[in-house]
Motif scaffolding. Structure first.
Motif, PDB file in Angstrom:
ATOM      1  N   LYS A 130       0.812  -1.211   0.000  1.00  0.00           N
ATOM      2  CA  LYS A 130       0.000   0.000   0.000  1.00  0.00           C
ATOM      3  C   LYS A 130       0.853   1.273   0.000  1.00  0.00           C
ATOM      4  O   LYS A 130       0.330   2.373  -0.161  1.00  0.00           O
ATOM      5  CB  LYS A 130      -0.943  -0.005   1.204  1.00  0.00           C
ATOM      6  CG  LYS A 130      -2.011  -1.087   1.143  1.00  0.00           C
ATOM      7  CD  LYS A 130      -2.976  -0.984   2.317  1.00  0.00           C
ATOM      8  CE  LYS A 130      -4.074  -2.035   2.213  1.00  0.00           C
ATOM      9  NZ  LYS A 130      -5.036  -1.961   3.347  1.00  0.00           N
ATOM     10  N   ILE A 131       2.147   1.117   0.212  1.00  0.00           N
ATOM     11  CA  ILE A 131       3.053   2.263   0.206  1.00  0.00           C
ATOM     12  C   ILE A 131       3.514   2.515  -1.231  1.00  0.00           C
ATOM     13  O   ILE A 131       4.009   1.607  -1.899  1.00  0.00           O
ATOM     14  CB  ILE A 131       4.273   2.005   1.104  1.00  0.00           C
ATOM     15  CG1 ILE A 131       3.844   1.727   2.541  1.00  0.00           C
ATOM     16  CG2 ILE A 131       5.218   3.207   1.062  1.00  0.00           C
ATOM     17  CD1 ILE A 131       4.991   1.296   3.449  1.00  0.00           C
ATOM     18  N   SER A 132       3.350   3.726  -1.704  1.00  0.00           N
ATOM     19  CA  SER A 132       3.825   4.067  -3.034  1.00  0.00           C
ATOM     20  C   SER A 132       5.350   4.126  -3.031  1.00  0.00           C
ATOM     21  O   SER A 132       5.958   4.824  -2.218  1.00  0.00           O
ATOM     22  CB  SER A 132       3.253   5.422  -3.468  1.00  0.00           C
ATOM     23  OG  SER A 132       3.846   5.833  -4.683  1.00  0.00           O
ATOM     24  N   LEU A 133       5.972   3.400  -3.952  1.00  0.00           N
ATOM     25  CA  LEU A 133       7.428   3.391  -4.026  1.00  0.00           C
ATOM     26  C   LEU A 133       7.994   4.785  -4.260  1.00  0.00           C
ATOM     27  O   LEU A 133       9.099   5.103  -3.823  1.00  0.00           O
ATOM     28  CB  LEU A 133       7.890   2.450  -5.144  1.00  0.00           C
ATOM     29  CG  LEU A 133       7.720   0.953  -4.890  1.00  0.00           C
ATOM     30  CD1 LEU A 133       8.066   0.168  -6.143  1.00  0.00           C
ATOM     31  CD2 LEU A 133       8.583   0.488  -3.723  1.00  0.00           C
ATOM     32  N   GLU A 134       7.253   5.633  -4.937  1.00  0.00           N
ATOM     33  CA  GLU A 134       7.721   6.988  -5.217  1.00  0.00           C
ATOM     34  C   GLU A 134       7.801   7.861  -3.973  1.00  0.00           C
ATOM     35  O   GLU A 134       8.400   8.939  -4.019  1.00  0.00           O
ATOM     36  CB  GLU A 134       6.810   7.648  -6.247  1.00  0.00           C
ATOM     37  CG  GLU A 134       6.886   7.004  -7.624  1.00  0.00           C
ATOM     38  CD  GLU A 134       5.858   7.559  -8.582  1.00  0.00           C
ATOM     39  OE1 GLU A 134       6.252   8.232  -9.552  1.00  0.00           O
ATOM     40  OE2 GLU A 134       4.661   7.337  -8.350  1.00  0.00           O
ATOM     41  N   ASN A 135       7.198   7.383  -2.879  1.00  0.00           N
ATOM     42  CA  ASN A 135       7.202   8.155  -1.639  1.00  0.00           C
ATOM     43  C   ASN A 135       8.299   7.722  -0.666  1.00  0.00           C
ATOM     44  O   ASN A 135       8.310   8.146   0.485  1.00  0.00           O
ATOM     45  CB  ASN A 135       5.845   8.043  -0.942  1.00  0.00           C
ATOM     46  CG  ASN A 135       4.748   8.747  -1.706  1.00  0.00           C
ATOM     47  OD1 ASN A 135       5.016   9.717  -2.426  1.00  0.00           O
ATOM     48  ND2 ASN A 135       3.513   8.269  -1.575  1.00  0.00           N
ATOM     49  N   ILE A 136       9.213   6.868  -1.132  1.00  0.00           N
ATOM     50  CA  ILE A 136      10.267   6.350  -0.254  1.00  0.00           C
ATOM     51  C   ILE A 136      11.629   6.840  -0.738  1.00  0.00           C
ATOM     52  O   ILE A 136      11.951   6.742  -1.924  1.00  0.00           O
ATOM     53  CB  ILE A 136      10.270   4.808  -0.233  1.00  0.00           C
ATOM     54  CG1 ILE A 136       8.897   4.267   0.174  1.00  0.00           C
ATOM     55  CG2 ILE A 136      11.350   4.291   0.719  1.00  0.00           C
ATOM     56  CD1 ILE A 136       8.774   2.760   0.044  1.00  0.00           C
ATOM     57  N   LEU A 137      12.425   7.351   0.190  1.00  0.00           N
ATOM     58  CA  LEU A 137      13.821   7.677  -0.096  1.00  0.00           C
ATOM     59  C   LEU A 137      14.682   6.597   0.556  1.00  0.00           C
ATOM     60  O   LEU A 137      14.727   6.478   1.779  1.00  0.00           O
ATOM     61  CB  LEU A 137      14.192   9.050   0.464  1.00  0.00           C
ATOM     62  CG  LEU A 137      15.634   9.500   0.165  1.00  0.00           C
ATOM     63  CD1 LEU A 137      15.802   9.803  -1.331  1.00  0.00           C
ATOM     64  CD2 LEU A 137      16.002  10.727   0.999  1.00  0.00           C
ATOM     65  N   PHE A 138      15.347   5.799  -0.256  1.00  0.00           N
ATOM     66  CA  PHE A 138      16.247   4.758   0.230  1.00  0.00           C
ATOM     67  C   PHE A 138      17.619   5.389   0.458  1.00  0.00           C
ATOM     68  O   PHE A 138      18.071   6.227  -0.336  1.00  0.00           O
ATOM     69  CB  PHE A 138      16.344   3.622  -0.778  1.00  0.00           C
ATOM     70  CG  PHE A 138      15.043   2.909  -1.013  1.00  0.00           C
ATOM     71  CD1 PHE A 138      14.712   1.784  -0.280  1.00  0.00           C
ATOM     72  CD2 PHE A 138      14.134   3.383  -1.954  1.00  0.00           C
ATOM     73  CE1 PHE A 138      13.495   1.127  -0.479  1.00  0.00           C
ATOM     74  CE2 PHE A 138      12.918   2.742  -2.168  1.00  0.00           C
ATOM     75  CZ  PHE A 138      12.595   1.613  -1.426  1.00  0.00           C
ATOM     76  N   LEU A 139      18.289   4.982   1.539  1.00  0.00           N
ATOM     77  CA  LEU A 139      19.575   5.626   1.828  1.00  0.00           C
ATOM     78  C   LEU A 139      20.530   4.706   2.567  1.00  0.00           C
ATOM     79  O   LEU A 139      20.142   3.701   3.159  1.00  0.00           O
ATOM     80  CB  LEU A 139      19.352   6.908   2.630  1.00  0.00           C
ATOM     81  CG  LEU A 139      18.746   6.801   4.040  1.00  0.00           C
ATOM     82  CD1 LEU A 139      19.835   6.629   5.088  1.00  0.00           C
ATOM     83  CD2 LEU A 139      17.929   8.032   4.356  1.00  0.00           C
ATOM     84  N   ASP A 140      21.795   5.106   2.509  1.00  0.00           N
ATOM     85  CA  ASP A 140      22.852   4.435   3.253  1.00  0.00           C
ATOM     86  C   ASP A 140      23.948   5.458   3.514  1.00  0.00           C
ATOM     87  O   ASP A 140      24.115   6.406   2.732  1.00  0.00           O
ATOM     88  CB  ASP A 140      23.413   3.250   2.459  1.00  0.00           C
ATOM     89  CG  ASP A 140      24.439   2.463   3.273  1.00  0.00           C
ATOM     90  OD1 ASP A 140      24.050   1.899   4.316  1.00  0.00           O
ATOM     91  OD2 ASP A 140      25.609   2.420   2.877  1.00  0.00           O
ATOM     92  N   ILE A 141      24.676   5.297   4.610  1.00  0.00           N
ATOM     93  CA  ILE A 141      25.780   6.204   4.911  1.00  0.00           C
ATOM     94  C   ILE A 141      27.065   5.410   5.091  1.00  0.00           C
ATOM     95  O   ILE A 141      27.032   4.220   5.421  1.00  0.00           O
ATOM     96  CB  ILE A 141      25.514   7.056   6.179  1.00  0.00           C
ATOM     97  CG1 ILE A 141      25.482   6.178   7.443  1.00  0.00           C
ATOM     98  CG2 ILE A 141      24.218   7.835   6.036  1.00  0.00           C
ATOM     99  CD1 ILE A 141      25.375   6.980   8.746  1.00  0.00           C
ATOM    100  N   GLU A 142      28.181   6.083   4.861  1.00  0.00           N
ATOM    101  CA  GLU A 142      29.487   5.519   5.174  1.00  0.00           C
ATOM    102  C   GLU A 142      30.178   6.445   6.170  1.00  0.00           C
ATOM    103  O   GLU A 142      30.152   7.669   6.007  1.00  0.00           O
ATOM    104  CB  GLU A 142      30.343   5.363   3.924  1.00  0.00           C
ATOM    105  CG  GLU A 142      29.764   4.384   2.898  1.00  0.00           C
ATOM    106  CD  GLU A 142      29.492   3.006   3.461  1.00  0.00           C
ATOM    107  OE1 GLU A 142      30.249   2.582   4.371  1.00  0.00           O
ATOM    108  OE2 GLU A 142      28.543   2.362   2.999  1.00  0.00           O
ATOM    109  N   THR A 143      30.777   5.842   7.185  1.00  0.00           N
ATOM    110  CA  THR A 143      31.375   6.617   8.267  1.00  0.00           C
ATOM    111  C   THR A 143      32.816   6.171   8.509  1.00  0.00           C
ATOM    112  O   THR A 143      33.185   5.031   8.197  1.00  0.00           O
ATOM    113  CB  THR A 143      30.570   6.455   9.571  1.00  0.00           C
ATOM    114  OG1 THR A 143      30.647   5.088  10.008  1.00  0.00           O
ATOM    115  CG2 THR A 143      29.113   6.837   9.367  1.00  0.00           C
TER     116      THR A 143
END
Length: 237
Positions: A4-17
């Motif tokens: 039910k969640i629109s894929l266009e409404n999701i920001l996928f992310l990852d960080i490197e530290t």
């Protein structure tokens, strides 16, 4: 339900530290003492504080972010694409740029952030580093006073747990069992410090970070029962 969640409404992310300094000796005496105290349980008798310092990147109090990679879906008719981009440079600058991205394109309540183990690592790490730099938290990272169902974060590791609170599954393992191309084919997290400070190769770190973002999106698609992305659908921008 995830579908039910629109894929266009999701920001996928990852960080490197990485550690905030290139070596333990760069810390002032107070910070050295605080580091020793902070890590005494993890180190036990196996490592001295100095020997353990290359792992400082996992603590926001002693580490810093060198790359934030993000990805998002776009659709034109029945054609989908997944666009990936990265922010890197001086930490305060990249945090401000990331904050601007959130406030400009992901500020609405229905917009969500998604990462793997991000509720335990990426989201709090970003928020803590913003506070350290005196940056006012964007709405998406300001969780004070919010009820659990009001927090706009998704975590593929948490989704895979299915309520089993003690279960941990790495991104590499999850991509393997779900038949998703592994992002861990060049470097791994333990090597980022060396690549940053010794090799001075930020491009290699960016590539690694973007592969993780793509892997998170692929896992999310599998959890929704959808076909994963093929290479032609992935765009680096």
């Amino acid at each position: 339900m995830l579908t039910k969640i629109s894929l266009e409404n999701i920001l996928f992310l990852d960080i490197e530290t990485v550690p905030e300094h290139d070596n333990f000796d760069a810390l002032d005496p107070t910070k050295k003492e605080l580091w020793a105290h902070k890590t005494q349980y993890q180190r036990k008798e196996d490592f001295s504080p100095e020997e353990f310092y290359d792992r400082a990147g996992i603590w926001a109090e002693f580490g810093m972010i060198v790359c934030i990679s993000v990805g998002y879906f776009t659709f034109k008719g029945n054609t989908r694409s997944f666009r990936v981009t990265s922010i890197h440079g001086e930490e305060k600058d990249l945090l401000n740029e990331f904050k601007n991205l959130l406030e400009t394109h992901y500020n609405e309540p229905y917009k969500l952030l998604c990462g793997h183990n991000a509720k335990e690592f990426d989201f709090p790490f970003i928020a803590r580093r913003m506070i350290i730099h005196g940056i006012r938290l964007p709405t998406k990272l300001n969780l004070f006073g919010k009820k659990p169902w009001e927090i706009p974060h998704l975590d593929t590791m948490e989704l895979w747990k299915f309520g089993d609170y003690k279960h941990y599954t790495s991104l590499k393992l999850l991509t393997n069992i779900l038949n998703i191309p592994s992002p861990k084919d060049d470097i791994d997290g333990s090597m980022v410090c060396h690549v940053f400070y010794v090799e001075k190769d930020i491009d290699k770190i960016v590539t690694y970070c973007e592969k993780d973002v793509i892997a998170v999106a692929q896992i999310f698609l599998r959890l929704r029962g959808q076909d994963i992305l093929d290479d032609s659908e992935i765009k680096h921008v």
